[in-house]
Design an enzyme around this catalytic site. Structure first.
Site, PDB file in Angstrom:
ATOM      1  N   HIS A 253       0.826  -1.218   0.000  1.00 53.35           N
ATOM      2  CA  HIS A 253       0.000   0.000   0.000  1.00 53.35           C
ATOM      3  C   HIS A 253       0.863   1.273   0.000  1.00 53.35           C
ATOM      4  CE1 HIS A 253      -3.854  -2.097   0.572  1.00 53.35           C
ATOM      5  NE2 HIS A 253      -3.157  -2.937   1.297  1.00 53.35           N
TER       6      HIS A 253
ATOM      7  N   ASN B 270     -10.488  -2.664   2.425  1.00 57.48           N
ATOM      8  CA  ASN B 270     -10.157  -2.669   0.997  1.00 57.48           C
ATOM      9  C   ASN B 270     -11.417  -2.342   0.199  1.00 57.48           C
ATOM     10  OD1 ASN B 270      -7.379  -3.338   0.923  1.00 57.48           O
ATOM     11  ND2 ASN B 270      -7.830  -5.501   1.228  1.00 57.48           N
TER      12      ASN B 270
ATOM     13  N   TYR C 176       0.339  -4.159  11.719  1.00 59.14           N
ATOM     14  CA  TYR C 176       0.202  -2.775  11.249  1.00 59.14           C
ATOM     15  C   TYR C 176       0.880  -1.800  12.210  1.00 59.14           C
ATOM     16  CZ  TYR C 176      -2.526  -3.693   7.124  1.00 59.14           C
ATOM     17  OH  TYR C 176      -2.900  -4.099   5.874  1.00 59.14           O
TER      18      TYR C 176
END
Ligand code: NDP
Length: 501
Positions: free
Chosen positions: A55, A127, A337
């Site tokens: 990303h 997403n 993350y």
């Protein structure tokens, strides 16, 4: 001129000359003592931070989440109560391309949202697709390696992609979406977003409900064919940035209808599909989407780097009334993350203004990179451990969620055994009209250029199990695009396998 702000060094001292460096004589050399020159050059060397492993290419804007529906019986989350309005940030992205990649590429789009709620930040890192390629996080780094560059050729490798997919039948659902019209949206305003994972909601009575979040575009869906996208990329690599920034700048604010699907906690075991499996949706017939509000984007960032590149989203950010589920992929992302941001931005990445909650933080973390909390975030220098007698912050038991009812033996369970990877892609395939199916077949054939025959055959056998028309449609498209006959090996690509042949 007289009242213009005066330049300073980063230490605040006036800069007398920003045109000429200090040299010993007119022809040089420059002197070490020209600290302003040294500061300027050393800052330039440090302008780039590590780009995201996935990303990396992104676009973002601020907005508002407004709740109009009433799901208060399912959740105590303040941001989800009727009438709540919560400021938020969205960052969209492609998955595989690097930071400078063209926008108009066939790829899944990230749909990451940060809601600055009264109870701290709630992030939904979704997403534009409701499912994903893998369901077990131990496969995630392998999958991403197939999407990135080959270590020797430094080229993207269709062979690696189809090798992995053909050996991972759980990817069929997402591969079908990626290769369909929705796999190449014209921009981010004209696509849906999905929380994708199953999360949970919990209410004041301590009851838990499983939940899926959906964001349905109010602009309508728009996609490009591969040929249209090639034209676009030939003219601009920044088509999505231009569209999002430009539309907000003009006052055309994109909106998404916000929906949830809700499953009572005890129903999780009653379906043939695992509701915590990221490769599966919850069919609408089982759990009809409930409208709960609208998300609008209405403000561009002032500084792309500070506010979008530095934006750090993590599924670990939940607030009272919203929580996790057993979804294995979600559990792994809760770790990975936040870990990625600590690596990329620094330990205290949440003190960067765009990531900073709109409420005061009060914790006992000490020191570390980028600690801009004034040393310690407890409001009292003597309160630097807990428990303490110095009026330091204490735990808030009202935020305690109900127990997550899970049980089972610790083991490595085979996630492929007995798992139906075909019914849901089939349901999607059956939604496509003939034009959509033909484009699906052609997109797959185009993406398979240069892939060895045994890998193509293994993938065709998977398409056959979704629907005979699917496998046969791709066979015909392969023949039209590459003259491919069953078990023949097209050798038009640049993959190392082909190079060796
Ligand atoms: P439904 O017919 O109720 O599914 C409708 C969903 O499919 C809608 O969300 C719709 O999105 C989406 N959809 C419709 N046409 C397309 C298309 N051409 N490409 C991609 N998505 C499309 O049946 P089910 O709920 O049983 O789902 C059937 C299949 O639809 C699933 O297997 C899945 O692949 C796909 N799907 C399902 C979703 C779900 O949450 N159940 C969500 C998204 C896709 P929209 O309203 O935006 O048109």
């Amino acid at each position: 001129m007289a009242d213009r702000r005066k330049m300073t060094t980063s230490a605040g001292a006036p800069v007398p000359d920003n045109q000429n460096s200090i040299t010993a004589g007119e022809r040089g050399p420059v002197l070490m003592q020209d600290y302003q020159l040294i500061e300027k050059l050393s800052h330039q060397n440090r302008e780039r931070i590590p780009e995201r492993t996935v990303h990396a290419k992104g676009w973002g804007a601020y907005g508002t989440l407004k709740i109009t529906g009433d799901i208060s019986k399912y959740t105590k989350a303040k941001a989800l109560q009727p009438g709540a309005e919560t400021p938020m940030l969205a960052r969209f992205s492609t998955v595989a391309g690097e930071q400078g990649a063209a926008d108009a590429e066939r790829d899944v789009r990230g749909f990451a949202l940060k809601f600055y709620t009264e109870d701290g930040n709630w992030d939904l890192v979704g997403n534009n697709t409701p499912v994903f390629f893998v369901r077990d996080p131990v496969k995630f780094p392998d999958f991403i390696h197939t999407q990135k560059r080959h270590p020797k050729t430094n080229l993207r490798s269709p062979t690696a992609m189809w090798d992995f997919w053909s050996l991972s039948p759980e990817s069929l659902h997402q591969v079908t979406i990626l290769m369909s019209d929705r796999g190449l949206p014209t921009d981010v305003r004209h696509m849906n977003g999905y929380g994708s994972h199953t999360y949970s909601l919990w209410n004041d009575k301590g009851e838990r409900f499983w939940v899926k979040f959906h964001f349905k575009t109010e602009q309508g869906h728009r996609h490009w064919t591969n040929a249209e996208a090639e034209d676009v990329v030939g003219k601009t690599r920044e088509s999505t940035q231009e569209d999002l920034y430009g539309s907000i700048d003009k006052g055309e604010f994109p909106r998404w209808k916000v929906q949830v699907q809700i499953m009572p906690e005890e129903e999780a075991d009653k379906h043939s599909y695992n509701p915590f499996d990221l490769t599966k949706v919850w069919p609408h017939a089982d759990y009809p989407p409930i409208d709960i509000g609208v998300m609008e984007l209405n403000r561009n960032p002032e500084n792309y780097f500070a506010e979008i590149e530095n934006a750090a989203f993590s599924p670990s950010n939940i607030v009272p009334g919203i929580s996790f589920s057993p979804d294995k992929m979600l559990q792994a992302r809760i770790f990975s993350y936040a870990d990625a941001h600590r690596h990329r931005l620094g330990t205290h990445y949440e003190s960067i203004p765009v990531n900073r909650p709109h409420v005061e933080v009060a914790h006992y973390h000490r020191d570390g990179q980028m600690n801009t909390y004034g040393g310690i975030a407890t409001g009292n220098p003597d309160a630097y451990y807990e428990p303490n007698s110095f009026n330091g912050p204490v735990q808030d038991e009202s935020a305690q969620e109900p127990p997550l009812k899970i049980s089972g033996d610790a083991d490595r369970y085979n996630h492929r055994e007995g798992n139906d990877d075909f019914s849901q892609p089939r349901a999607l395939f059956n939604l496509f009209d003939q034009g959509q199916k033909d484009r699906l077949f052609a997109n797959i054939a185009a993406a398979m250029g240069g892939v060895p025959g045994e890998i193509i055959e293994r993938q065709l056998a998977l398409f056959d199990q979704v629907h005979a028309d699917y496998g046969n449609g791709v066979r015909a498209a392969l023949k039209a695009a590459h003259g491919y006959e069953a078990n023949a090996v097209p050798v038009t690509g640049n993959t190392p396998q082909n190079a060796a042949e």
